[in-house]
Scaffold this motif. Sequence first.
Motif, PDB file in Angstrom:
ATOM      1  N   CYS A  82      -4.180   7.370   6.723  1.00 57.73           N
ATOM      2  CA  CYS A  82      -5.024   6.831   7.797  1.00 57.73           C
ATOM      3  C   CYS A  82      -5.579   5.454   7.453  1.00 57.73           C
ATOM      4  O   CYS A  82      -5.591   4.548   8.289  1.00 57.73           O
ATOM      5  N   ARG A  83      -6.029   5.283   6.226  1.00 60.54           N
ATOM      6  CA  ARG A  83      -6.596   3.997   5.809  1.00 60.54           C
ATOM      7  C   ARG A  83      -5.528   2.908   5.742  1.00 60.54           C
ATOM      8  O   ARG A  83      -5.796   1.743   6.041  1.00 60.54           O
ATOM      9  N   LEU A  84      -4.306   3.268   5.341  1.00 57.34           N
ATOM     10  CA  LEU A  84      -3.218   2.284   5.339  1.00 57.34           C
ATOM     11  C   LEU A  84      -2.896   1.833   6.753  1.00 57.34           C
ATOM     12  O   LEU A  84      -2.659   0.646   6.989  1.00 57.34           O
ATOM     13  N   ARG A  85      -2.892   2.766   7.702  1.00 55.79           N
ATOM     14  CA  ARG A  85      -2.625   2.400   9.102  1.00 55.79           C
ATOM     15  C   ARG A  85      -3.717   1.455   9.621  1.00 55.79           C
ATOM     16  O   ARG A  85      -3.440   0.576  10.426  1.00 55.79           O
ATOM     17  N   GLN A  86      -4.946   1.626   9.146  1.00 55.41           N
ATOM     18  CA  GLN A  86      -6.037   0.731   9.523  1.00 55.41           C
ATOM     19  C   GLN A  86      -5.918  -0.630   8.843  1.00 55.41           C
ATOM     20  O   GLN A  86      -6.310  -1.649   9.415  1.00 55.41           O
ATOM     21  N   LEU A  87      -5.377  -0.638   7.630  1.00 53.86           N
ATOM     22  CA  LEU A  87      -5.225  -1.878   6.870  1.00 53.86           C
ATOM     23  C   LEU A  87      -4.317  -2.866   7.584  1.00 53.86           C
ATOM     24  O   LEU A  87      -4.584  -4.064   7.594  1.00 53.86           O
ATOM     25  N   ASP A  88      -3.243  -2.352   8.174  1.00 56.51           N
ATOM     26  CA  ASP A  88      -2.297  -3.238   8.858  1.00 56.51           C
ATOM     27  C   ASP A  88      -1.759  -2.525  10.092  1.00 56.51           C
ATOM     28  O   ASP A  88      -0.997  -1.562   9.985  1.00 56.51           O
ATOM     29  N   LYS A  89      -2.175  -2.974  11.261  1.00 60.10           N
ATOM     30  CA  LYS A  89      -1.802  -2.349  12.543  1.00 60.10           C
ATOM     31  C   LYS A  89      -0.325  -2.498  12.849  1.00 60.10           C
ATOM     32  O   LYS A  89       0.192  -1.851  13.758  1.00 60.10           O
ATOM     33  N   ARG A  90       0.388  -3.336  12.109  1.00 65.01           N
ATOM     34  CA  ARG A  90       1.824  -3.509  12.357  1.00 65.01           C
ATOM     35  C   ARG A  90       2.651  -2.367  11.788  1.00 65.01           C
ATOM     36  O   ARG A  90       3.841  -2.258  12.095  1.00 65.01           O
TER      37      ARG A  90
END
Length: 118
Positions: A82-90
């Motif tokens: 989840c935090r990785l998805r927040q780190l980069d929306k691409r």
Amino acid sequence: MADCIRVRGITAYGHSGVFAEERQLGQRFIVDLDLQMDLKEASTSDNLDDTLDYAAAIALVRSIVEQEQFALIEAMAERIACRLRQLDKRLSAVRVEVHKPQPPLAGFTGTVAVEVWR
């Protein structure tokens, strides 16, 4: 087929686990990532701004493992994803595999791992 950045062997020392001694003494965790995103622009521009900064992703994973506590590695993997998805929306998809080498199980000297795709 999706483009993918693979990061293997992120090692961090954390204090997660079901048993009190795991939370007190801590242990080593190993995290592997598959980070899917379109890399076409980065492959032609040769510019870091056009791709995921994997140094930032590694730092994020280490901070979660080292600073947060979880009873289950399933929960740890979910938080990382989840935090990785927040780190980069691409990012179009994230695979997180959390390894727990030599968990405190009588007679077991292997590794337990979980994998989540988000």
